[in-house]
Design an enzyme around this catalytic site. Structure first.
Site, PDB file in Angstrom:
ATOM      1  N   LYS A  79       0.856  -1.184   0.000  1.00  0.00           N
ATOM      2  CA  LYS A  79       0.000   0.000   0.000  1.00  0.00           C
ATOM      3  C   LYS A  79       0.891   1.233   0.000  1.00  0.00           C
ATOM      4  O   LYS A  79       1.939   1.257   0.655  1.00  0.00           O
ATOM      5  CB  LYS A  79      -0.908  -0.012   1.229  1.00  0.00           C
ATOM      6  N   SER A 154      -9.841   2.176   2.799  1.00  0.00           N
ATOM      7  CA  SER A 154      -8.954   2.959   1.942  1.00  0.00           C
ATOM      8  C   SER A 154      -7.947   2.124   1.159  1.00  0.00           C
ATOM      9  O   SER A 154      -7.305   2.607   0.234  1.00  0.00           O
ATOM     10  CB  SER A 154      -8.183   3.983   2.788  1.00  0.00           C
ATOM     11  N   SER A 178     -10.224  -0.230   6.945  1.00  0.00           N
ATOM     12  CA  SER A 178      -9.625  -0.060   5.620  1.00  0.00           C
ATOM     13  C   SER A 178      -8.953  -1.294   5.042  1.00  0.00           C
ATOM     14  O   SER A 178      -8.523  -1.272   3.895  1.00  0.00           O
ATOM     15  CB  SER A 178      -8.619   1.093   5.638  1.00  0.00           C
TER      16      SER A 178
END
EC number: 6.3.5.7
Length: 492
Positions: A79, A154, A178
């Site tokens: 990420k 997210s 998330s």
């Protein structure tokens, strides 16, 4: 070797060990697949293929010389809020669109030392603020199950990349859901560990008392393979807990799955998780999954937890307040985006921040600044901290009656891109997940069915430090079902 992207981490490690393919062939396969298909998904912000291929060649040489690390040469991706030395780290924001980190996050370093090869950096909601991955400066991510729908957020890029077969596993971060919510939307498995289990050093902060790095994979076992090198004490992180972590992979591989493997285990279910707003098809899949857990020997018991509406309100006071503080460092002076031709210092600050931050980040900064302001601090922030303590106490009481708590991961399946533009509606998507972050508990989401052809995830929550219990429980379920093996049309 056209179906290498269908293999689990366990199968990839075995294939490398038995010389069925090389790491270079493996990385090349995934890189070609990403180049061919990611235009439909937009899961990657930065493709680091040249470096990945060089690392793969090195892995093959090391293996030939006797290096027996099982994960040596297996691909993965990070990420884009985890700092990577010499590679762009943007947090999905214009504010950091050209930021190249001078160091690796502890998580990145630990994963590399275990032998994994990173293919690049994955798309995300800006500064991890969002539930649909539509707030990224680099464009929305599309769900592999239906490219007209959101992947969740997210960590939407991470979830979509795993679901699309671009990487077998990926890192994510979870502040209010998330990891778990995009895992549910994309039909994969994702785990958020106990707060303090995994180092936060080098992870770009959103809300420091809530953020925690975790993993995505097709299965609980895949998640365990990536979580194992991540977990552990880090003296560079003041929130890291000096407590030995379990051997997640060995624990799963030693787990008996035949007969009634969950006999004696109590799974708590709260009525509060099945109220208004829960999609009927989602509830049907959740109820069916709970019945399967009963069939495997578990006993379903009723527990009481804090009203999710209260946890939602508490979270959306505390998280923006911490974000307001954390993001104050981006001022156009030290690093990050700087506006052009500022008239004076005030103009530099104002324009750099208003041009560098997107609408959702600005909204949360304003919310947080308001909650922290002198006239409202006690009425909002202090009161929310007191409620947070009560939420922790409620979970402790619930765990006196059960070993694991189960709930829907999200109230709905993935919705269409651009469909839910009302911020309050988007915030409600976190209603089942945020209590876990407020209490610092570990939780996992795994697929249990579909609603109108879209994946549905079940959330499992356990006591602090019991990640192994979560992973083993999900693994037992996945040994008797095949929902985690379902593939999006893009992958077939």
């Amino acid at each position: 070797m056209t179906d290498l992207h269908h293999l689990s981490v366990h199968e990839l490690a075995d294939g490398l060990k038995n010389k069925q393919f090389s790491s270079h062939e493996l990385v090349e396969h995934f890189a070609n697949r990403i180049n061919r298909l990611d235009g439909q998904i937009n899961s990657f912000i930065t493709k680091d293929f040249d470096n990945a291929l060089a690392q793969a060649k090195l892995a093959d040489k090391l293996r030939a010389k006797g290096d027996n690390r099982p994960l040596l040469g297996v691909p993965m991706a990070h990420k884009d809020n985890l700092c990577t030395k010499g590679v762009l780290t943007t947090a999905g924001s214009k504010m950091l669109y050209n930021f190249v980190s001078p160091y690796d996050a502890t998580v990145v370093d630990s994963i590399a030392n275990s032998g994994f090869v990173s293919l690049g950096k994955l798309n995300m909601d800006e500064f991890a603020m969002g539930s649909d991955n539509e707030s990224s400066y680099f464009g929305a991510v599309h769900n592999p199950w239906d490219v007209q729908r959101v992947p969740g957020g997210s960590s939407g890029g991470s979830a979509a990349a795993v679901a699309a077969g671009f990487v077998p596993v990926a890192t994510g971060s979870d502040t209010g859901g998330s990891i778990r919510q995009p895992a549910s939307f994309c039909g994969i498995t994702g785990i958020k560990p106990t707060y303090g289990r995994v180092s936060r050093y080098g992870m770009i902060a959103y809300a420091s008392s809530l953020d925690q790095a975790g993993t995505f994979g097709k299965s609980a076992l895949d998640c365990a393979y990536l979580l194992a090198p991540m977990a552990g004490y880090d003296p560079k992180d003041a929130t890291s807990i000096n407590r030995p972590s379990e051997d997640y992979v060995a624990d799963i591989l030693a787990t008996k799955t035949d007969g009634k493997p969950l006999a004696g285990k109590k799974i708590g279910v709260a009525k509060a998780y099945f109220g208004a707003g829960l999609d009927s098809e989602v509830e049907k899949s959740i109820r069916t999954a709970l019945a399967k857990y009963e069939e495997l020997g578990a006993k379903i018991v009723e527990v009481d937890i804090t009203d999710p509406a209260i946890t939602l309100a508490t979270y959306y006071l505390l998280a923006p307040a911490e974000a307001s503080s954390n993001l104050s460092r981006y001022d156009g002076v030290r690093f990050g985006y700087r506006c052009e031709n500022p008239k004076d210092l005030h103009d530099l600050y104002t324009r750099s921040r208003s041009e560098g931050f997107g609408a959702e980040v600005q909204r949360r900064i304003i919310m947080g600044t308001y909650a922290l302001s002198a006239g409202y601090f006690d009425a909002y922030y202090t009161k929310a901290q007191k409620v947070r303590r009560l939420i922790v106490d409620d979970f402790k009481k619930a765990f006196e009656k059960c070993d694991i708590i189960a709930s829907p991961t999200a109230p709905t399946p993935a919705y269409k891109l651009g469909e839910s533009l009302d911020p309050a509606s988007i915030y409600l998507l976190d209603v089942y997940t945020i209590g876990v972050n407020l209490a610092g508990l570990p939780a996992l989401s795994h697929p249990v069915g579909q609603a109108n052809g879209l994946p549905v995830g079940l959330q499992l929550i356990s006591k602090h430090w019991a990640e192994s219990e979560l992973l083993k429980t999900a693994h037992i379920y996945q040994s008797h079902t095949d929902f985690h093996q379902a593939k999006a049309d893009l992958v077939k």
